[in-house]
Design a protein around this motif. Structure first.
Motif, PDB file in Angstrom:
ATOM      1  N   GLY A 172       0.805  -1.218   0.000  1.00  0.00           N
ATOM      2  CA  GLY A 172       0.000   0.000   0.000  1.00  0.00           C
ATOM      3  C   GLY A 172       0.834   1.262   0.000  1.00  0.00           C
ATOM      4  N   ALA A 173       0.151   2.367  -0.274  1.00  0.00           N
ATOM      5  CA  ALA A 173       0.823   3.661  -0.353  1.00  0.00           C
ATOM      6  C   ALA A 173       1.653   3.918   0.903  1.00  0.00           C
ATOM      7  CB  ALA A 173      -0.224   4.771  -0.521  1.00  0.00           C
ATOM      8  N   ARG A 174       2.881   4.357   0.713  1.00  0.00           N
ATOM      9  CA  ARG A 174       3.829   4.683   1.785  1.00  0.00           C
ATOM     10  C   ARG A 174       4.266   3.485   2.628  1.00  0.00           C
ATOM     11  NH1 ARG A 174       6.055   9.442   0.384  1.00  0.00           N
ATOM     12  NH2 ARG A 174       4.519  11.064   0.086  1.00  0.00           N
ATOM     13  N   GLY A 175       3.898   2.292   2.196  1.00  0.00           N
ATOM     14  CA  GLY A 175       4.326   1.093   2.920  1.00  0.00           C
ATOM     15  C   GLY A 175       5.830   0.872   2.784  1.00  0.00           C
ATOM     16  N   VAL A 176       6.413   0.240   3.785  1.00  0.00           N
ATOM     17  CA  VAL A 176       7.853  -0.037   3.770  1.00  0.00           C
ATOM     18  C   VAL A 176       8.072  -1.533   3.931  1.00  0.00           C
ATOM     19  CG1 VAL A 176      10.037   0.288   4.997  1.00  0.00           C
ATOM     20  CG2 VAL A 176       8.485   2.224   4.688  1.00  0.00           C
ATOM     21  N   SER A 177       8.678  -2.128   2.916  1.00  0.00           N
ATOM     22  CA  SER A 177       8.896  -3.569   2.941  1.00  0.00           C
ATOM     23  C   SER A 177      10.386  -3.891   2.905  1.00  0.00           C
ATOM     24  CB  SER A 177       8.204  -4.193   1.735  1.00  0.00           C
ATOM     25  OG  SER A 177       8.693  -5.484   1.554  1.00  0.00           O
ATOM     26  N   ILE A 189      -2.364  -8.243   0.558  1.00  0.00           N
ATOM     27  CA  ILE A 189      -2.255  -6.781   0.602  1.00  0.00           C
ATOM     28  C   ILE A 189      -1.567  -6.377   1.899  1.00  0.00           C
ATOM     29  CG2 ILE A 189      -3.540  -4.602   0.594  1.00  0.00           C
ATOM     30  CD1 ILE A 189      -5.751  -6.055  -0.956  1.00  0.00           C
ATOM     31  N   TYR A 190      -0.527  -5.564   1.762  1.00  0.00           N
ATOM     32  CA  TYR A 190       0.269  -5.101   2.905  1.00  0.00           C
ATOM     33  C   TYR A 190       0.170  -3.580   3.006  1.00  0.00           C
ATOM     34  CZ  TYR A 190       2.680  -9.635   2.896  1.00  0.00           C
ATOM     35  OH  TYR A 190       2.990 -10.967   2.949  1.00  0.00           O
ATOM     36  N   ALA A 191       0.327  -3.069   4.232  1.00  0.00           N
ATOM     37  CA  ALA A 191       0.391  -1.615   4.406  1.00  0.00           C
ATOM     38  C   ALA A 191       1.213  -1.309   5.649  1.00  0.00           C
ATOM     39  CB  ALA A 191      -1.010  -1.029   4.548  1.00  0.00           C
ATOM     40  N   GLY A 192       1.696  -0.082   5.726  1.00  0.00           N
ATOM     41  CA  GLY A 192       2.375   0.395   6.932  1.00  0.00           C
ATOM     42  C   GLY A 192       3.880   0.238   6.903  1.00  0.00           C
ATOM     43  N   ASN A 193       4.483   0.697   7.984  1.00  0.00           N
ATOM     44  CA  ASN A 193       5.935   0.636   8.169  1.00  0.00           C
ATOM     45  C   ASN A 193       6.242   0.081   9.554  1.00  0.00           C
ATOM     46  OD1 ASN A 193       8.649   1.011   8.408  1.00  0.00           O
ATOM     47  ND2 ASN A 193       8.585   3.252   8.290  1.00  0.00           N
TER      48      ASN A 193
END
Ligand SMILES: CC(C)(COP(=O)(O)OP(=O)(O)OC[C@H]1O[C@@H](n2cnc3c(N)ncnc32)[C@H](O)[C@@H]1OP(=O)(O)O)[C@@H](O)C(=O)NCCC(=O)NCCS
Length: 191
Positions: free
Chosen positions: A157-162, A171-175
């Motif tokens: 997702g937007a601005r996510g950090v992997s 679906i992933y999101a966040g940091n």
């Protein structure tokens, strides 16, 4: 081709990390993109593919690279059919970066193939390859770290950090990126 040579790369001592030949290639590429790619009209995807191919990228004729995308080292870039690097995306391909079919990297996303050995006094540069799987979407402003495999159909997702691999069709999101749900799309396109 191994870019990093520990005999050359001494980040804490200042000076260059890469061979003269490598720096000449990158300077030529930067000038070419700045003068002929970055200002090209958006629909001129074939022209930008041509420039990238001339500098050693492996790009399918249906892939798209937008004018303000930033590619560090075209020889390390592979783009399969209908894959896309959108406006303002950064492809820091210090190591191989591969976009598989229909992989989409949105505006301002950062694919980062390099880091440093923070435990070594030399602060040595390290590079690791990145794979963006088929039908995966790296959304706007997201960050994909060195060595990460974004699984087929996965979404960051937007601005996510992997900094770890992402499982397929999730679906992933966040940091740091955490799974929020499974993706319903299974890869098949039905009209
Ligand atoms: C990741 C994304 C696809 C998820 O969409 P979705 O499945 O409809 O998710 P929802 O909106 O239902 O959100 C589910 C949860 O995840 C959170 N979430 C969603 N996207 C998030 C993101 N990018 N970062 C942090 N959290 C996020 C929501 O706040 C919500 O949390 P909650 O359950 O605590 O309320 C979407 O939010 C996203 O980031 N889209 C990218 C947009 C973009 O980059 N556009 C530019 C290119 S066109």
């Amino acid at each position: 081709m191994a870019l990093l040579d520990a005999n050359i790369s001494k980040p804490r001592m200042g000076g260059p990390s890469f061979s003269l030949r490598h720096r000449f290639y990158r300077t030529s590429w930067s000038l070419t993109w700045a003068l002929l790619g970055r200002w090209s009209p958006v629909p001129f995807h074939g022209w930008r593919r041509f420039l990238l191919t001339m500098f050693g990228a492996d790009i399918h004729r249906t892939a798209r690279v937008y004018p303000s995308a930033d590619i560090w080292y075209p020889r390390n870039l592979t783009m399969a059919e209908y894959s896309c690097l959108a406006s303002g995306s950064v492809c820091y391909c210090m190591d191989k970066i591969e976009l598989r079919p229909h992989a989409l990297v949105s505006q301002g996303a950062y694919l980062c193939g390099g880091t440093h050995d923070v435990d070594a006094p030399s602060f040595q540069l390290i590079s690791k390859p990145i794979v963006i799987g088929a039908n995966a979407w790296v959304a706007a402003g997201a960050f994909v770290g060195p060595g990460v495999i974004v699984g087929d159909g996965s979404v960051l997702g937007a601005r996510g950090v992997s900094v770890k691999n992402l499982a397929p069709y999730t679906i992933y999101a966040g940091n740091p990126a955490r799974p929020i749900r499974r993706r319903k799309f299974d890869g098949a396109v039905r009209d």
